[in-house]
Write a protein that holds these residues in place. Structure first.
Motif, mmCIF file in Angstrom:
data_model
loop_
_atom_site.group_PDB
_atom_site.id
_atom_site.type_symbol
_atom_site.label_atom_id
_atom_site.label_comp_id
_atom_site.label_asym_id
_atom_site.label_seq_id
_atom_site.Cartn_x
_atom_site.Cartn_y
_atom_site.Cartn_z
ATOM 1 N N ALA A 14 0.845 -1.195 0.000
ATOM 2 C CA ALA A 14 0.000 0.000 0.000
ATOM 3 C C ALA A 14 0.879 1.242 0.000
ATOM 4 C CB ALA A 14 -0.921 -0.006 1.206
ATOM 5 N N GLY A 15 0.461 2.214 -0.791
ATOM 6 C CA GLY A 15 1.240 3.438 -0.941
ATOM 7 C C GLY A 15 2.220 3.391 -2.089
ATOM 8 N N GLY A 16 2.419 2.227 -2.648
ATOM 9 C CA GLY A 16 3.363 2.055 -3.737
ATOM 10 C C GLY A 16 2.776 2.408 -5.088
ATOM 11 N N SER A 17 3.570 2.157 -6.125
ATOM 12 C CA SER A 17 3.186 2.494 -7.495
ATOM 13 C C SER A 17 3.403 1.297 -8.413
ATOM 14 C CB SER A 17 4.014 3.673 -8.001
ATOM 15 O OG SER A 17 3.813 4.822 -7.219
ATOM 16 N N LEU A 18 2.634 1.286 -9.481
ATOM 17 C CA LEU A 18 2.797 0.266 -10.526
ATOM 18 C C LEU A 18 2.526 0.900 -11.871
ATOM 19 C CD1 LEU A 18 1.065 -3.086 -9.437
ATOM 20 C CD2 LEU A 18 3.499 -2.699 -9.886
ATOM 21 N N ARG A 19 3.119 0.289 -12.890
ATOM 22 C CA ARG A 19 2.880 0.711 -14.262
ATOM 23 C C ARG A 19 2.407 -0.501 -15.051
ATOM 24 N NH1 ARG A 19 5.741 0.860 -19.189
ATOM 25 N NH2 ARG A 19 5.527 2.789 -20.406
ATOM 26 N N LEU A 20 1.162 -0.461 -15.495
ATOM 27 C CA LEU A 20 0.627 -1.511 -16.347
ATOM 28 C C LEU A 20 0.734 -1.077 -17.806
ATOM 29 C CD1 LEU A 20 -2.659 -2.531 -14.480
ATOM 30 C CD2 LEU A 20 -0.306 -3.289 -14.075
ATOM 31 N N SER A 21 1.027 -2.046 -18.645
ATOM 32 C CA SER A 21 1.105 -1.787 -20.080
ATOM 33 C C SER A 21 0.131 -2.690 -20.817
ATOM 34 C CB SER A 21 2.515 -2.045 -20.609
ATOM 35 O OG SER A 21 3.441 -1.142 -20.081
ATOM 36 N N CYS A 22 -0.320 -2.206 -21.946
ATOM 37 C CA CYS A 22 -1.183 -2.988 -22.825
ATOM 38 C C CYS A 22 -0.660 -2.814 -24.241
ATOM 39 C CB CYS A 22 -2.624 -2.518 -22.712
ATOM 40 S SG CYS A 22 -3.769 -3.300 -23.870
ATOM 41 N N ALA A 23 -0.256 -3.926 -24.846
ATOM 42 C CA ALA A 23 0.266 -3.902 -26.206
ATOM 43 C C ALA A 23 -0.800 -4.408 -27.162
ATOM 44 C CB ALA A 23 1.507 -4.772 -26.301
ATOM 45 N N ALA A 24 -1.011 -3.668 -28.229
ATOM 46 C CA ALA A 24 -2.039 -4.019 -29.213
ATOM 47 C C ALA A 24 -1.409 -4.478 -30.515
ATOM 48 C CB ALA A 24 -2.941 -2.823 -29.471
ATOM 49 N N SER A 25 -2.095 -5.391 -31.175
ATOM 50 C CA SER A 25 -1.658 -5.847 -32.485
ATOM 51 C C SER A 25 -2.880 -6.267 -33.297
ATOM 52 C CB SER A 25 -0.686 -7.026 -32.375
ATOM 53 O OG SER A 25 -1.304 -8.123 -31.736
ATOM 54 N N GLY A 26 -2.696 -6.336 -34.607
ATOM 55 C CA GLY A 26 -3.745 -6.861 -35.464
ATOM 56 C C GLY A 26 -4.761 -5.855 -35.930
ATOM 57 N N GLY A 27 -4.568 -4.596 -35.633
ATOM 58 C CA GLY A 27 -5.504 -3.580 -36.084
ATOM 59 C C GLY A 27 -4.839 -2.224 -36.116
ATOM 60 N N THR A 28 -5.609 -1.214 -36.466
ATOM 61 C CA THR A 28 -5.085 0.146 -36.479
ATOM 62 C C THR A 28 -5.333 0.755 -35.110
ATOM 63 O OG1 THR A 28 -5.546 0.326 -38.849
ATOM 64 C CG2 THR A 28 -5.103 2.361 -37.644
ATOM 65 N N PHE A 29 -4.307 0.728 -34.289
ATOM 66 C CA PHE A 29 -4.443 1.099 -32.885
ATOM 67 C C PHE A 29 -5.013 2.502 -32.716
ATOM 68 C CE2 PHE A 29 -3.570 0.805 -28.495
ATOM 69 C CZ PHE A 29 -2.955 1.971 -28.060
ATOM 70 N N SER A 30 -4.595 3.402 -33.541
ATOM 71 C CA SER A 30 -5.015 4.794 -33.377
ATOM 72 C C SER A 30 -6.485 5.020 -33.708
ATOM 73 C CB SER A 30 -4.140 5.709 -34.236
ATOM 74 O OG SER A 30 -4.244 5.346 -35.600
ATOM 75 N N ASN A 31 -7.155 4.017 -34.227
ATOM 76 C CA ASN A 31 -8.587 4.121 -34.496
ATOM 77 C C ASN A 31 -9.443 3.900 -33.254
ATOM 78 O OD1 ASN A 31 -8.161 4.598 -37.183
ATOM 79 N ND2 ASN A 31 -8.723 2.546 -37.869
ATOM 80 N N TYR A 32 -8.832 3.388 -32.192
ATOM 81 C CA TYR A 32 -9.603 2.914 -31.054
ATOM 82 C C TYR A 32 -9.417 3.758 -29.802
ATOM 83 C CZ TYR A 32 -10.312 -1.306 -33.785
ATOM 84 O OH TYR A 32 -10.672 -2.195 -34.763
ATOM 85 N N VAL A 33 -10.532 3.964 -29.119
ATOM 86 C CA VAL A 33 -10.494 4.386 -27.726
ATOM 87 C C VAL A 33 -9.960 3.213 -26.914
ATOM 88 C CG1 VAL A 33 -11.973 4.837 -25.721
ATOM 89 C CG2 VAL A 33 -12.349 6.077 -27.865
#
Length: 122
Positions: A14-33
């Motif tokens: 508790a009190g700490g930090s984390l960084r989650l990542s999500c990698a996309a493939s197979g489509g035009t990423f910039s088209n999506y919310v």
């Protein structure tokens, strides 16, 4: 078809930090919310936050406002969730999702990752 893969979940105090990542493939990423949701055992899936296609607009759930930040890199097809001041109640499986509208309900999001576990110890 868009494939999403989350990473970065782990056990943190508790009190700490984390960084989650999500990698996309197979489509035009910039088209999506891109949205982040979480689900704790026995609870409904909860909206954490979302970011529009260009990255200029974000939205956050009330329980994480001021503590979590979403950012995206369309050149790298990634979206990240920066989590600060973590609390035990943030413990959940975190999912990223892709859709057409920046909304707070999971239904309109078309594509989902498999989730990554975040556990916050007290």
């Amino acid at each position: 078809q868009v494939q999403l893969v989350e990473s970065g979940g782990e056990l943190v105090q508790a009190g700490g930090s984390l960084r989650l990542s999500c990698a996309a493939s197979g489509g035009t990423f910039s088209n999506y919310v891109m949205g982040w949701f979480r689900q704790a055992p026995g609870k409904e899936r909860e909206f954490v936050g979302g970011i529009n296609q260009g990255g200029g607009s974000t939205s956050y759930g009330d329980s994480v406002k001021g503590r979590f930040t979403i950012a995206r890199d369309n050149a790298k097809n990634t979206v990240v969730l920066l989590m600060n001041s973590l609390k035990p109640e943030d413990t959940a499986v975190y999912y990223c999702a892709a859709g057409g509208w920046l909304v707070t309900t999971p239904g309109p999001y078309q594509y989902w990752g498999q989730g990554t576990q975040v556990t916050v110890s007290s």
